[in-house]
Motif scaffolding. Structure first.
Motif, PDB file in Angstrom:
ATOM      1  N   ALA A   1      12.659   3.646   4.876  1.00  0.00           N
ATOM      2  CA  ALA A   1      12.370   2.332   5.206  1.00  0.00           C
ATOM      3  C   ALA A   1      11.408   1.971   6.073  1.00  0.00           C
ATOM      4  O   ALA A   1      10.712   2.693   6.885  1.00  0.00           O
ATOM      5  CB  ALA A   1      13.629   2.717   6.252  1.00  0.00           C
ATOM      6  N   ASN A   2      11.213   0.415   5.487  1.00  0.00           N
ATOM      7  CA  ASN A   2       9.996   0.015   6.210  1.00  0.00           C
ATOM      8  C   ASN A   2      10.453  -1.278   6.764  1.00  0.00           C
ATOM      9  O   ASN A   2       9.283  -2.205   7.196  1.00  0.00           O
ATOM     10  CB  ASN A   2       8.791  -0.297   5.116  1.00  0.00           C
ATOM     11  CG  ASN A   2       8.974  -1.118   4.188  1.00  0.00           C
ATOM     12  OD1 ASN A   2      10.207  -1.675   4.025  1.00  0.00           O
ATOM     13  ND2 ASN A   2       8.474  -1.091   3.019  1.00  0.00           N
ATOM     14  N   ALA A   3      11.536  -1.736   6.830  1.00  0.00           N
ATOM     15  CA  ALA A   3      11.994  -2.913   7.405  1.00  0.00           C
ATOM     16  C   ALA A   3      13.535  -2.625   8.148  1.00  0.00           C
ATOM     17  O   ALA A   3      14.370  -1.721   7.546  1.00  0.00           O
ATOM     18  CB  ALA A   3      12.081  -3.864   6.498  1.00  0.00           C
ATOM     19  N   ILE A   4      13.560  -3.587   9.086  1.00  0.00           N
ATOM     20  CA  ILE A   4      15.157  -3.460   9.739  1.00  0.00           C
ATOM     21  C   ILE A   4      15.693  -4.856   9.212  1.00  0.00           C
ATOM     22  O   ILE A   4      15.143  -5.982   9.412  1.00  0.00           O
ATOM     23  CB  ILE A   4      14.796  -3.578  11.224  1.00  0.00           C
ATOM     24  CG1 ILE A   4      14.159  -2.175  11.246  1.00  0.00           C
ATOM     25  CG2 ILE A   4      16.347  -3.656  11.862  1.00  0.00           C
ATOM     26  CD1 ILE A   4      13.856  -2.188  13.080  1.00  0.00           C
ATOM     27  N   HIS A   5      17.056  -4.608   8.633  1.00  0.00           N
ATOM     28  CA  HIS A   5      17.858  -5.972   8.390  1.00  0.00           C
ATOM     29  C   HIS A   5      18.227  -6.627   9.700  1.00  0.00           C
ATOM     30  O   HIS A   5      18.553  -5.939  10.345  1.00  0.00           O
ATOM     31  CB  HIS A   5      19.030  -5.530   7.632  1.00  0.00           C
ATOM     32  CG  HIS A   5      19.647  -6.753   6.869  1.00  0.00           C
ATOM     33  ND1 HIS A   5      20.364  -7.272   7.574  1.00  0.00           N
ATOM     34  CD2 HIS A   5      19.587  -7.032   5.627  1.00  0.00           C
ATOM     35  CE1 HIS A   5      20.825  -8.341   6.644  1.00  0.00           C
ATOM     36  NE2 HIS A   5      20.390  -8.148   5.515  1.00  0.00           N
ATOM     37  N   PRO A   6      18.152  -7.843   9.853  1.00  0.00           N
ATOM     38  CA  PRO A   6      18.385  -8.621  11.115  1.00  0.00           C
ATOM     39  C   PRO A   6      20.022  -8.594  11.102  1.00  0.00           C
ATOM     40  O   PRO A   6      20.766  -8.492  10.116  1.00  0.00           O
ATOM     41  CB  PRO A   6      17.912  -9.910  10.757  1.00  0.00           C
ATOM     42  CG  PRO A   6      17.647 -10.129   9.305  1.00  0.00           C
ATOM     43  CD  PRO A   6      17.529  -8.832   8.659  1.00  0.00           C
ATOM     44  N   ASP A   7      20.537  -8.942  12.291  1.00  0.00           N
ATOM     45  CA  ASP A   7      21.948  -8.884  12.466  1.00  0.00           C
ATOM     46  C   ASP A   7      22.184 -10.033  12.053  1.00  0.00           C
ATOM     47  O   ASP A   7      21.878 -11.042  12.203  1.00  0.00           O
ATOM     48  CB  ASP A   7      22.268  -8.468  14.125  1.00  0.00           C
ATOM     49  CG  ASP A   7      21.870  -7.332  14.852  1.00  0.00           C
ATOM     50  OD1 ASP A   7      21.828  -6.329  13.953  1.00  0.00           O
ATOM     51  OD2 ASP A   7      21.718  -7.230  15.828  1.00  0.00           O
ATOM     52  N   ARG A   8      23.648  -9.885  11.519  1.00  0.00           N
ATOM     53  CA  ARG A   8      24.086 -11.298  10.936  1.00  0.00           C
ATOM     54  C   ARG A   8      24.440 -12.293  12.021  1.00  0.00           C
ATOM     55  O   ARG A   8      24.895 -11.693  13.037  1.00  0.00           O
ATOM     56  CB  ARG A   8      25.240 -11.033   9.963  1.00  0.00           C
ATOM     57  CG  ARG A   8      26.515 -10.189  10.397  1.00  0.00           C
ATOM     58  CD  ARG A   8      27.615 -10.005   9.543  1.00  0.00           C
ATOM     59  NE  ARG A   8      28.816  -9.370  10.350  1.00  0.00           N
ATOM     60  CZ  ARG A   8      29.638  -9.720  11.123  1.00  0.00           C
ATOM     61  NH1 ARG A   8      29.470 -11.136  11.203  1.00  0.00           N
ATOM     62  NH2 ARG A   8      30.525  -9.124  11.542  1.00  0.00           N
ATOM     63  N   GLU A   9      24.662 -13.701  11.443  1.00  0.00           N
ATOM     64  CA  GLU A   9      25.320 -14.410  12.510  1.00  0.00           C
ATOM     65  C   GLU A   9      26.774 -14.110  12.669  1.00  0.00           C
ATOM     66  O   GLU A   9      27.656 -13.653  11.900  1.00  0.00           O
ATOM     67  CB  GLU A   9      25.447 -15.645  11.874  1.00  0.00           C
ATOM     68  CG  GLU A   9      23.903 -16.440  11.759  1.00  0.00           C
ATOM     69  CD  GLU A   9      23.272 -16.660  13.039  1.00  0.00           C
ATOM     70  OE1 GLU A   9      23.967 -16.790  14.081  1.00  0.00           O
ATOM     71  OE2 GLU A   9      21.975 -16.518  13.187  1.00  0.00           O
ATOM     72  N   PRO A  10      27.262 -13.871  14.036  1.00  0.00           N
ATOM     73  CA  PRO A  10      28.723 -13.795  14.379  1.00  0.00           C
ATOM     74  C   PRO A  10      29.601 -14.712  13.775  1.00  0.00           C
ATOM     75  O   PRO A  10      29.166 -15.747  13.936  1.00  0.00           O
ATOM     76  CB  PRO A  10      28.597 -13.704  15.973  1.00  0.00           C
ATOM     77  CG  PRO A  10      27.405 -14.571  16.364  1.00  0.00           C
ATOM     78  CD  PRO A  10      26.492 -14.316  15.266  1.00  0.00           C
ATOM     79  N   SER A  11      30.709 -14.267  13.461  1.00  0.00           N
ATOM     80  CA  SER A  11      31.738 -15.183  13.025  1.00  0.00           C
ATOM     81  C   SER A  11      33.121 -14.779  14.013  1.00  0.00           C
ATOM     82  O   SER A  11      33.141 -14.364  14.762  1.00  0.00           O
ATOM     83  CB  SER A  11      31.989 -14.935  11.458  1.00  0.00           C
ATOM     84  OG  SER A  11      32.626 -13.505  11.381  1.00  0.00           O
ATOM     85  N   THR A  12      34.087 -15.867  13.574  1.00  0.00           N
ATOM     86  CA  THR A  12      35.423 -15.728  14.028  1.00  0.00           C
ATOM     87  C   THR A  12      36.013 -14.474  14.262  1.00  0.00           C
ATOM     88  O   THR A  12      36.787 -14.202  15.090  1.00  0.00           O
ATOM     89  CB  THR A  12      36.173 -16.959  13.703  1.00  0.00           C
ATOM     90  OG1 THR A  12      36.311 -16.653  12.289  1.00  0.00           O
ATOM     91  CG2 THR A  12      35.584 -18.221  14.247  1.00  0.00           C
TER      92      THR A  12
END
Length: 313
Positions: free
Chosen positions: A298-309
């Motif tokens: 791995a060379n990148a980190i996936h950003p956290d998704r936007e929270p939803s309901t």
């Protein structure tokens, strides 16, 4: 045609006697209409008799026994008067329209006559101008005397004829043009157009251009026009417009417009961007007969998704 004191204009219109005859007919019709006595329309005549009968009955208590007979006669007389009055009014309008139509259709003949007169004047002025030998004022001509003085006197006489021809030219053009065209011709005349052709206004000497614009003709101007050979009389509004356009617009045109550089732009090479590999990425397993390949580093980190309901309920 209306009375005028310009002999050139009178002689020009005399070349088309039908116009003068039609104008005379119109003037005679106008005189007949003005001389026709004032009368009453049928409605006015009947109203007057009715009012009179009412007054008579109010004063005497008796209705006029001859009322019907008087009404019939008054109505017939009023109807005859009204019919003739309308006929004379229509006659005046019809003769006016006929005179104007004939004047408009024959005006090119009048202007051609004026153009011929202008040619005669300029031919005589050209020969007289050659005899001046550079003399430019009346004092110099008097001092030189002899043939020079005779030539100056000749040019002075021709200058009067030239003024009359130009005045007649504009009089005829205005007489046969609509109001909008008259406005344009006034503008063109103020700019110096309508007297010389095949000459661009930018090439006319400043002094000559001032004379063209002001109409203050003198001997020097007359000699210039005669020697240049560009003097003319427009035969119509359209003819004048053509020469105005030729005298003001550029000699050549670029149909394609300004040049546009269409050569391809050379851009700097784009730096390649390395692919992003995340912790959940996997190496494609293309051959099932081979062992499963190890996951990529791995060379990148996936950003956290936007929270939803769904995260809250």
């Amino acid at each position: 045609m209306r009375a005028n004191t310009n002999p050139e204009l009178t002689a020009a219109w005399a070349t088309v006697p039908d116009v003068a005859k039609a104008q005379e007919r119109h003037e005679e019709a106008a005189k007949l209409r003005r001389a026709f006595p004032r009368g009453k329309s049928p409605a006015e005549a009947l109203a007057a008799l009715q009012a009179e009968a009412v007054v008579t009955f109010t004063d005497t208590g008796k209705w006029p026994t001859d009322y019907a007979k008087r009404v019939a006669k008054a109505h017939a007389d009023a109807l005859a008067w009204e019919s003739e009055a309308l006929a004379l009014r229509n006659l005046e309008h019809a003769t006016k329209a006929a005179a104007e139509d004939l004047r408009d259709s024959l005006s090119p003949d009048v202007l051609e006559h004026l153009d011929g007169r202008l040619t005669e004047i300029l031919d005589a002025a050209k020969s007289a101008g050659e005899a001046l030998g550079g003399v430019a004022t009346a004092e110099q001509a008097i001092e030189a005397g002899g043939d020079v003085l005779d030539a100056w006197r000749r040019l002075t006489s021709l200058l009067k004829d030239y003024r009359n021809v130009r005045a007649a030219q504009w009089d005829v053009l205005n007489a046969v043009s609509l109001s909008d065209d008259q406005s344009r011709m006034r503008t063109w005349r103020a700019q110096g157009h309508g007297e010389v052709k095949d000459v661009r206004m930018a090439d006319v000497p400043p002094y000559i251009l001032d004379v063209l614009r002001s109409g203050a003709y003198d001997v020097e101007f007359l000699v210039w026009v005669a020697q240049g050979g560009a003097g003319y009389v427009p035969t119509s509004y359209d003819d004048l417009e053509i020469h105005v356009t030729a005298a003001t617009e550029p000699v050549a045109y670029d149909d394609h417009g300004p040049l546009v550089d269409l050569s391809p732009r050379v851009l700097p090479p784009r730096e390649p961007r390395p692919a992003k590999t995340y912790t959940h990425s996997s190496t494609p397993h293309l051959d099932a007969s081979q062992p499963t390949p190890a996951p990529p580093k791995a060379n990148a980190i996936h950003p956290d998704r936007e929270p939803s309901t769904a995260d809250y309920f």
